[in-house]
Design an enzyme around this catalytic site. Structure first.
Site, short mmCIF file in Angstrom:
data_model
loop_
_atom_site.label_atom_id
_atom_site.label_comp_id
_atom_site.label_asym_id
_atom_site.label_seq_id
_atom_site.Cartn_x
_atom_site.Cartn_y
_atom_site.Cartn_z
N CYS A 71 0.85 -1.18 0.00
CA CYS A 71 0.00 0.00 0.00
C CYS A 71 0.89 1.24 0.00
CB CYS A 71 -0.90 0.00 1.24
SG CYS A 71 -1.94 1.46 1.29
N HIS A 162 -3.29 -4.07 -10.54
CA HIS A 162 -4.01 -2.87 -10.98
C HIS A 162 -4.43 -3.02 -12.44
CE1 HIS A 162 -3.13 -0.37 -7.47
NE2 HIS A 162 -2.02 -1.10 -7.39
N GLU A 211 -10.84 0.48 -5.20
CA GLU A 211 -9.88 -0.41 -4.57
C GLU A 211 -10.46 -1.77 -4.24
OE1 GLU A 211 -7.50 0.63 -1.22
OE2 GLU A 211 -7.11 2.61 -2.01
N CYS A 220 -4.70 6.49 -3.92
CA CYS A 220 -4.13 5.16 -4.01
C CYS A 220 -2.70 5.29 -4.52
CB CYS A 220 -5.00 4.37 -4.98
SG CYS A 220 -4.35 2.80 -5.41
N GLY A 223 -1.69 2.60 -6.98
CA GLY A 223 -2.51 2.87 -8.16
C GLY A 223 -1.94 4.01 -8.99
C1 ZDR Z 1 -4.31 1.24 -3.34
C2 ZDR Z 1 -3.69 1.38 -2.00
N1 ZDR Z 1 -4.57 2.14 -1.14
C3 ZDR Z 1 -2.39 2.14 -2.08
O1 ZDR Z 1 -2.30 3.27 -1.58
O2 ZDR Z 1 -1.45 1.62 -2.65
C4 ZDR Z 1 -3.41 0.01 -1.49
C5 ZDR Z 1 -4.52 -0.66 -0.81
C6 ZDR Z 1 -4.54 -2.11 -1.08
C7 ZDR Z 1 -5.48 -2.43 -2.19
N2 ZDR Z 1 -6.84 -2.21 -1.83
C8 ZDR Z 1 -5.25 -3.88 -2.58
O3 ZDR Z 1 -4.29 -4.11 -3.29
O4 ZDR Z 1 -6.02 -4.77 -2.17
#
Ligand code: ZDR
Length: 277
Positions: A71, A162, A211, A220, A223
């Protein structure tokens, strides 16, 4: 359980210092604390832990209790937490994640971490490793039918999966309708995070994210990195660009020399608290 509420441009998590606290059932705790009406309210739970090999270890659980590999917004907050609370006095630290070791360089103002630059490592483009089911080795600008409509999709893993797709007007997108259909689409064996992108110019990309395990969030980090990589691969962006998210901006660079993606952005503490779990 003592906790700290923090956010990275509005992507908010409950952070627990596992040098002091012991959490036996993190998935259940994530579901409970994330609830915005009956809990603390967050996009998930982040555990800051000792590591055998690196300075620190991070584990991250989505609001639905599923564990994510990485994350981007949370790891910047982990950097702020460990520095501001004196768990380290170094301004460069290594953090172990399920997506490998990440190196954080903290920018400090008046003794506190303001922004963090994270070496997010190399993007993963192999369909099999992302994972996305396809007979193509890489999944770039491929047709995917979602809910009866055709989308051009590029898939990138930044440790977590992603899917990136481009459109003209993301402000009016009904993301709560289309987001889950991408997340649970049959071609993504581990589900997927999905980014809907509007290219403003070659160094400014605007995105909204759905997400995996959390729904729409304000930002994100992984992301934004995936979006920059996808945009370079699709020839619509320079290798360095500002990615504009609902909660703020991130600066993302895909370095040509080492093939690593670098993410720079703020990390913010909201408050400390204590909750009975
Ligand atoms: C997208 C995310 N909030 C970030 O900042 O990188 C990560 C969260 C995790 C995401 N929901 C997943 O890969 O399950």
């Amino acid at each position: 359980m003592k906790f700290t509420k923090m956010h990275g441009i509005g992507n908010d998590y409950v952070y627990v210092n596992c040098f002091e606290e012991k959490i036996e059932n993190p998935s259940e705790v994530a579901i409970k604390v994330s609830d915005r009406h009956f809990g603390i309210g967050s996009d998930g739970l982040v555990l800051i832990m000792p590591s055998q090999t690196e300075d620190f270890r991070m584990r991250m659980f989505n609001a639905d209790g599923s564990e994510a590999e990485m994350c981007g917004n949370a790891i910047r907050c982990v950097g702020k937490y460990v520095y501001d609370n004196g768990l380290t006095d170094k301004d460069t630290i290594s953090v172990e994640t399920l997506a490998g070791t990440k190196i954080l360089k903290m920018q400090i103002e008046e003794g506190k971490v303001k922004t963090v630059r994270v070496d997010m490592g190399e993007p993963i483009l192999d369909s099999e490793k992302i994972p996305v089911t396809s007979n193509k080795e890489k999944f770039i600008d491929e047709d995917v039918e979602v809910d009866g409509e055709n989308y051009k999709v590029t898939c990138v893993s930044m440790g977590n999966p992603h899917a990136v797709t481009y459109m003209n007007d993301i402000d009016h997108l009904k993301i709560e309708e289309i987001g889950p259909k991408f997340e649970h689409h049959g071609i993504f064996p581990k589900r997927t995070n999905t980014e809907f992108v509007e290219v403003l110019d070659r160094s400014t990309l605007k995105m909204r994210v759905w997400e995996r395990g959390a729904g729409e969030t304000l930002a994100c980090g992984t992301g934004a990195c995936a979006v920059l990589v996808a945009s370079v691969l699709n020839g619509v962006s320079e290798r360095k660009a500002t990615v504009k998210l609902i909660g703020g901006d991130l600066l993302i660079e895909w370095n040509e020399q080492d093939n690593h993606v670098y993410m720079t952005g703020p990390a913010t503490k909201v408050f400390d608290g204590e909750i009975k779990i």
